[in-house]
Enzyme design. Sequence first.
Site, PDB file in Angstrom:
ATOM      1  N   SER A   1     -19.566   3.701 -34.981  1.00 32.67           N
ATOM      2  CA  SER A   1     -18.855   4.636 -34.098  1.00 32.67           C
ATOM      3  C   SER A   1     -19.104   6.073 -34.570  1.00 32.67           C
ATOM      4  O   SER A   1     -20.258   6.482 -34.663  1.00 32.67           O
ATOM      5  CB  SER A   1     -17.366   4.275 -34.080  1.00 32.67           C
TER       6      SER A   1
ATOM      7  N   ASP B   1     -19.278  -3.034 -25.213  1.00 28.98           N
ATOM      8  CA  ASP B   1     -18.534  -1.943 -25.859  1.00 28.98           C
ATOM      9  C   ASP B   1     -17.681  -1.240 -24.809  1.00 28.98           C
ATOM     10  O   ASP B   1     -18.191  -0.709 -23.825  1.00 28.98           O
ATOM     11  CB  ASP B   1     -19.513  -0.952 -26.507  1.00 28.98           C
TER      12      ASP B   1
ATOM     13  N   HIS C   1     -16.433  -2.754 -29.133  1.00 32.58           N
ATOM     14  CA  HIS C   1     -16.713  -1.606 -29.989  1.00 32.58           C
ATOM     15  C   HIS C   1     -16.679  -1.975 -31.475  1.00 32.58           C
ATOM     16  O   HIS C   1     -15.640  -2.352 -32.011  1.00 32.58           O
ATOM     17  CB  HIS C   1     -15.707  -0.493 -29.701  1.00 32.58           C
TER      18      HIS C   1
END
Length: 532
Positions: A199, A419, A458
């Site tokens: 991320s 995601d 994610h």
Amino acid sequence: MDILNLLILTLFLSPHFINAFPSPLYSLRSPHICSEVQILPLPGASVVSLQRGEKSAFTLPAAPPLLLDSVSVPSICEINITLTHPAVDDKVNIQVWLPLEEWNGRFVALGGSGWAAGHGPLTLGPAVAGGFAAASTDAGVFADPSSPALWALKENGEVNLGLLTNFASRSVHEMAVIGKAVTESYYGKKPTSYWNGCSTGGRQGLVAAQQYPDDFDRILAGAPAIYWPTYVMAELWPQVVMKEEGIFPSQDELNAVVTAAVAVCDGLDGIQDNVITDLAKCNFDPSSVVGKLNIDGKEVTITSKIASIVKKIWEGPIIDSQRLWYGMPIGAPLDSLANTTLVNGTRAGLPFFVPDTWIRYFIEQDPDFQISSVGSGELGQLFSRSQTEYDNLFNNANPDLSRFQSSGGKLLVWHGEADQLIYPQGSTQYRQCVEKAMGGGSKVDIFFRYFQAPGVDHCGLGSTPGARPSNAFEALIAWVEEGIAPEALKGQTPPSAPAQFTRKICRYPLVPKYRGFGDASSLESFDCVQAS
Ligand SMILES: *[C@@H]1O[C@H](CO)[C@@H](O)[C@H](O)[C@H]1NC(C)=O
Ligand SMILES: *[C@@H]1O[C@H](CO)[C@@H](O)[C@H](O)[C@H]1NC(C)=O
Ligand SMILES: *[C@@H]1O[C@H](CO)[C@@H](O)[C@H](O)[C@H]1NC(C)=O
């Protein structure tokens, strides 16, 4: 001790002096003295404080979702460094943990998430438990992942570009330089250097590859938050769609459409596993499920407006006939970007915190700006303001990785194809741009491999049913130290998945294909093939 002996001893202890002699003299100074760890001067920054101390073994309690299980942390030498930059008036804290025993010869710097540049002990603990020397930094931005409110604006109301620069890139480099120097100073040996992050941490890893190609020998970047000024705007799209359709559906209603789509497209790859393997083949039209749907024993009514909302969220921001970014992949949960909340019994939109804070603080420079007032016309303008003002500093998607490659670097990027926060098509776009800039896929594969993980959300931290990469970091190490270039990562479903299986997560552009015989829940029964 007389003064002469003291002088001689001091001379021998000075690292400068020791370096002037061949190795036997080196042993005069045991390298493993925590209180004597040295750092190097860093251009453009000065050291405000340096703390050094040993810490005995302890247990770090679990803190989901970042740390799923408690960790037994071995005895460490802990180094805290605080830096400042003259024109910024900042305090950047870097923390380095060095295992007292059983160091594996490697240094790893660990990334952050959301608005945090790093997570300190939560990520340092597992790394030193694995024998690494490890570092984490707060970039001088207080390490609150959920908001930049405390640092984004200066007292005069302007954006604090110095701190944004720390967060965007500078802190990555400083942590690398200091972390490696501290490690070498303590063990008396240069470490091999790794980056590991997802991320924001994935973005930081790519920043290193692009801007500081000598900082890390090896980089693992998951779900990288690159193209930030653009994709963060696209994160607001689902809210704008709901506002303009005039209704805010419940999570049950939105998820019913996603579940129906997955049920229809799941089998296209020949395997029923609740995962769409090849999204390009899935032509599900939400209007086909208008009416009553029964999902997990719950009856939900899908109106044509709800169907239209989901269709537009999947299509992505198309404003004035211009595509501004990608759409949400089918199968990704809609509960984050299309979240809603009940206000006095009426359902209202609830923007995700990243676009919410990015727009209020960095674009409008007005913490009270009303995000709920943004329609598609305004969103189009926000896209272009965000790009014009911040692409230079914060896009972090330069495809020229030639300096990283020639310094011997290796890069492994992966992204979950379900995601729900960072559109995975962005990572694919970046990989394609690198291929274009650097002579094609096979040339790029020599030093940069990209893995798409079907059905994974994610950073693999949620509960979508796809198999998450379980050995990405090990595969990166083996690539370098054993010369095994990774063809596929090992995927493992999360404990919450309705069906448990392992699966090959193939190197781009390959996809996993069932051999047609053998246990379909085992990765051994799959090959990585060209998508048909
Ligand atoms: C480093 O900083 C942490 C967090 O402030 C603190 O708990 C720790 O005691 C410090 N370590 C040393 C060696 O001073
Ligand atoms: C959606 O919003 C609610 C508040 O109404 C919050 O508790 C929840 O965590 C949000 N869901 C996600 C996935 O962000
Ligand atoms: C909810 O209703 C109460 C009473 O009518 C009102 O005072 C309050 O402002 C409302 N809250 C919101 C967020 O609209």
